[in-house]
Design an enzyme around this catalytic site. Structure first.
Site, PDB file in Angstrom:
ATOM      1  N   GLY A  18       0.851  -1.176   0.000  1.00 28.21           N
ATOM      2  CA  GLY A  18       0.000   0.000   0.000  1.00 28.21           C
ATOM      3  C   GLY A  18       0.884   1.222   0.000  1.00 28.21           C
ATOM      4  O   GLY A  18       2.113   1.123   0.089  1.00 28.21           O
TER       5      GLY A  18
ATOM      6  N   GLY B  30       3.034   3.611   1.277  1.00 30.78           N
ATOM      7  CA  GLY B  30       3.736   3.678   2.549  1.00 30.78           C
ATOM      8  C   GLY B  30       4.460   4.978   2.806  1.00 30.78           C
ATOM      9  O   GLY B  30       4.776   5.293   3.953  1.00 30.78           O
TER      10      GLY B  30
ATOM     11  N   LYS C 113       5.393  11.533  -2.850  1.00 24.34           N
ATOM     12  CA  LYS C 113       6.452  10.610  -2.441  1.00 24.34           C
ATOM     13  C   LYS C 113       7.250  11.312  -1.355  1.00 24.34           C
ATOM     14  O   LYS C 113       7.715  12.441  -1.553  1.00 24.34           O
ATOM     15  CB  LYS C 113       7.343  10.265  -3.634  1.00 24.34           C
ATOM     16  CG  LYS C 113       8.337   9.137  -3.398  1.00 24.34           C
ATOM     17  CD  LYS C 113       9.036   8.795  -4.718  1.00 24.34           C
ATOM     18  CE  LYS C 113       9.982   7.610  -4.561  1.00 24.34           C
ATOM     19  NZ  LYS C 113      10.612   7.242  -5.860  1.00 24.34           N
TER      20      LYS C 113
ATOM     21  N   ASP D 141      10.174   5.228   7.379  1.00 22.70           N
ATOM     22  CA  ASP D 141       9.919   6.547   7.971  1.00 22.70           C
ATOM     23  C   ASP D 141       9.015   7.407   7.096  1.00 22.70           C
ATOM     24  O   ASP D 141       8.658   8.522   7.487  1.00 22.70           O
ATOM     25  CB  ASP D 141      11.237   7.279   8.268  1.00 22.70           C
ATOM     26  CG  ASP D 141      12.082   7.555   7.030  1.00 22.70           C
ATOM     27  OD1 ASP D 141      11.578   7.354   5.904  1.00 22.70           O
ATOM     28  OD2 ASP D 141      13.251   7.963   7.185  1.00 22.70           O
ATOM     29  N   GLY D 142       8.652   6.910   5.918  1.00 24.04           N
ATOM     30  CA  GLY D 142       7.747   7.656   5.058  1.00 24.04           C
ATOM     31  C   GLY D 142       8.364   8.863   4.376  1.00 24.04           C
ATOM     32  O   GLY D 142       7.652   9.686   3.806  1.00 24.04           O
TER      33      GLY D 142
ATOM     34  N   ARG E 260       4.070  14.083  -7.909  1.00 24.96           N
ATOM     35  CA  ARG E 260       4.103  13.692  -9.317  1.00 24.96           C
ATOM     36  C   ARG E 260       2.719  13.867  -9.936  1.00 24.96           C
ATOM     37  O   ARG E 260       1.698  13.681  -9.265  1.00 24.96           O
ATOM     38  CB  ARG E 260       4.581  12.243  -9.486  1.00 24.96           C
ATOM     39  CG  ARG E 260       3.619  11.190  -9.034  1.00 24.96           C
ATOM     40  CD  ARG E 260       3.986   9.798  -9.564  1.00 24.96           C
ATOM     41  NE  ARG E 260       5.215   9.303  -8.995  1.00 24.96           N
ATOM     42  CZ  ARG E 260       5.277   8.494  -7.942  1.00 24.96           C
ATOM     43  NH1 ARG E 260       4.171   8.131  -7.314  1.00 24.96           N
ATOM     44  NH2 ARG E 260       6.425   8.069  -7.496  1.00 24.96           N
TER      45      ARG E 260
ATOM     46  N   ASP F 191       3.279  -3.952  -8.435  1.00 29.54           N
ATOM     47  CA  ASP F 191       2.774  -2.737  -7.788  1.00 29.54           C
ATOM     48  C   ASP F 191       3.379  -1.481  -8.410  1.00 29.54           C
ATOM     49  O   ASP F 191       2.990  -0.367  -8.039  1.00 29.54           O
ATOM     50  CB  ASP F 191       3.049  -2.772  -6.280  1.00 29.54           C
ATOM     51  CG  ASP F 191       4.520  -2.932  -5.947  1.00 29.54           C
ATOM     52  OD1 ASP F 191       5.097  -3.953  -6.346  1.00 29.54           O
ATOM     53  OD2 ASP F 191       5.102  -2.047  -5.294  1.00 29.54           O
ATOM     54  N   ASN F 192       4.302  -1.651  -9.364  1.00 28.69           N
ATOM     55  CA  ASN F 192       4.894  -0.510 -10.060  1.00 28.69           C
ATOM     56  C   ASN F 192       4.432  -0.406 -11.504  1.00 28.69           C
ATOM     57  O   ASN F 192       4.995   0.374 -12.271  1.00 28.69           O
ATOM     58  CB  ASN F 192       6.427  -0.611 -10.044  1.00 28.69           C
ATOM     59  CG  ASN F 192       7.017  -0.147  -8.728  1.00 28.69           C
ATOM     60  OD1 ASN F 192       6.372   0.560  -7.971  1.00 28.69           O
ATOM     61  ND2 ASN F 192       8.233  -0.561  -8.438  1.00 28.69           N
TER      62      ASN F 192
ATOM     63  N   ASP G 298       7.411   6.002 -10.670  1.00 29.07           N
ATOM     64  CA  ASP G 298       8.128   5.560  -9.468  1.00 29.07           C
ATOM     65  C   ASP G 298       9.551   5.115  -9.796  1.00 29.07           C
ATOM     66  O   ASP G 298       9.830   3.934  -9.972  1.00 29.07           O
ATOM     67  CB  ASP G 298       7.366   4.449  -8.747  1.00 29.07           C
ATOM     68  CG  ASP G 298       7.810   4.338  -7.291  1.00 29.07           C
ATOM     69  OD1 ASP G 298       8.432   5.293  -6.788  1.00 29.07           O
ATOM     70  OD2 ASP G 298       7.541   3.311  -6.660  1.00 29.07           O
TER      71      ASP G 298
END
Length: 465
Positions: free
Chosen positions: A100, A102, A123, A135-136, A189, A264-265, A274
């Site tokens: 998901g 993140g 991002k 840590d995001g 983005r 997932d990309n 990404d």
């Protein structure tokens, strides 16, 4: 969740800024409301006014820009709460249901000048329910690398997301793969959707057929202008196979290696996005990899079409919840011929010549690939020198290129070489180029090398047409 309409932009912008919040049609099972991190600083480092103009946001002043894309104050009439999207995915062929958004979220939706539904996604905007142990955050160097990748791919005619904004955030980050502590940033983005193959895999994993129908309908309606109907799943796969085959062909003609072609990309609109460990191959080496951790070469330069086809197969597997296998298999069998057509179109476009006939085009492209592989000639230099269909006398283009010269003779130029770009050096973006651009930023906050490279890349794009 609260999502009340907000005041519109000024009248002079209202005709071009067309906000949307279509994602809410899917319902709360598809995303989680989140809040952006509260960053110590917001220092504007990059704003893409060309991209902003396509969605009516180029007139924002810098203060408003930083408020929206550094503090994530809602834009008018679109999402009023950021949403972290839910999905699963195969990562290097291993299935992971614990995925998901993140370190990002969907911030806003709107229509562009062509009427396409566009997402502004982030991002490095902070932790979400899907951050696991991360840590995001995003390093400033990672953001600079994404600016460079998206600008170069756009110039080379690759369907790509665009880096919309980069704002430095004043935090010191620790990373194991670059000198630490390092500077932090939050990036936005602009993308033609953020629905991934992994979004469908999650629903198949959960055996959620009703959710699958909703997602199929959403994608067909908003990205392909169709209603689902009884054969919606098959038509969706057909669109995705066509778009991803085209993307694979564009990657090869650009000499680009994405590095992490996990499910997932892979966006179901066929738009590349990404950018982590990307590279541009300097020579036509099918075994060249971008990621140091891709030790088996799964996503090597020459294996990218195979990798993207494998990802499309996983979408077909997920869509078995709604469709029989036979029509899905029939669609998958179209990937190879569509890829071959796409790589020919992309290669001839980069050569600056007009396609002629199927046999001649096939022969020319095969000879170009063979000559580049056997000679070890630099990819960028070859396409620079051959643009317009005539290869100059040069020791680099000796016997290995005899067949290329012969094949090029009957081709007419698509565009002439009058643009100033063709009178200078090729536009390259090697890892050494990236490090040379980053070093003065890291050492003395000097962004002039990045500015110069972006100007060169955009000039390159204009010359290619």
């Amino acid at each position: 969740m609260p999502d009340a309409p907000q005041p519109s932009l000024s009248p002079e912008d209202s005709g071009r800024y067309r906000p949307e919040r279509s994602i809410l049609e899917l319902g709360s099972d598809f995303y989680d409301p989140v809040a952006a991190a509260d960053f110590p600083k917001t220092i504007l480092r990059y704003r893409n006014d060309r991209a902003a103009a396509s969605v009516g946001l180029e007139t924002l002043d810098d203060a408003a820009w930083m408020g929206h894309f550094g503090r994530f104050e809602p834009l008018p009439d679109t999402l009023q709460t950021p949403l972290a999207l839910r999905y699963h995915g195969h990562q290097f062929r291993s299935y992971n249901p614990d995925l998901g958004d993140g370190r990002g979220f969907l911030f806003a939706q709107m229509r562009d000048g062509a009427g396409r539904l566009m997402d502004l996604g982030t991002k490095g905007s902070g932790q979400t329910l899907w951050s696991r142990f991360g840590d995001g955050r995003l390093t400033l160097k990672g953001a600079v690398r994404e600016i460079l990748a998206t600008e170069m791919l756009e110039a080379l005619g690759v369907d790509t997301s665009r880096t919309f904004s980069v704002i430095e955030t004043g935090e010191a980050l620790t990373r194991g793969d670059e000198p630490s502590p390092t500077r932090s940033a939050v990036m936005v983005r602009l993308s033609h959707g953020h629905i991934r193959i992994g979004s469908f895999q999650r629903l198949a994993y959960l055996r959620d057929a009703e959710g699958m129908e909703r997602l199929v309908g959403y994608v067909l309606r908003h990205f392909y202008g169709e209603e689902a109907g009884a054969d919606g799943a098959v038509r969706l796969l057909d669109h995705v196979v066509a778009r991803t085959a085209r993307l694979a062909g564009q990657y090869m003609a650009a000499g680009f290696v994405h590095g992490v072609l996990n499910t997932d990309n892979i966006n179901v609109t066929g738009e590349s996005f990404d950018y982590g460990p990307w590279r541009f191959a300097q020579t036509w080496d099918p075994a060249f990899t971008a990621a140091y951790f891709d030790q088996t070469g799964l996503y090597a330069f020459g294996r990218q079409p195979e990798a993207i086809y494998w990802d499309a197969m996983q979408l077909a597997v997920a869509l078995r919840a709604l469709a029989d296998s036979e029509p899905l298999i029939a669609v998958l069998e179209e990937f190879a011929p569509r890829y071959q057509q796409a790589v020919r179109q992309a290669m001839l476009w980069r050569l600056g010549v007009t396609p002629r006939d199927d046999v001649g085009d096939r022969t020319l492209v095969a000879r170009v690939e063979q000559a580049l592989r056997e000679s070890g000639a630099p990819i960028d230099a070859f396409f620079h020198d051959a643009f317009g269909g005539r290869l100059p006398d040069d020791p680099r283009y000796g016997d290995a290129f005899a067949g290329v010269r012969e094949s090029l003779l009957p081709y007419a130029p698509r565009k002439d070489r009058n643009h100033p770009h063709w009178h200078g050096a090729p536009c390259t973006l090697s890892i050494e180029d990236v490090e040379a651009i980053w070093a003065p930023i890291a050492d003395r906050d000097d962004w002039s090398a990045l500015d110069a490279k972006l100007a060169q890349i955009r000039s390159f794009g204009q010359a290619l047409g």
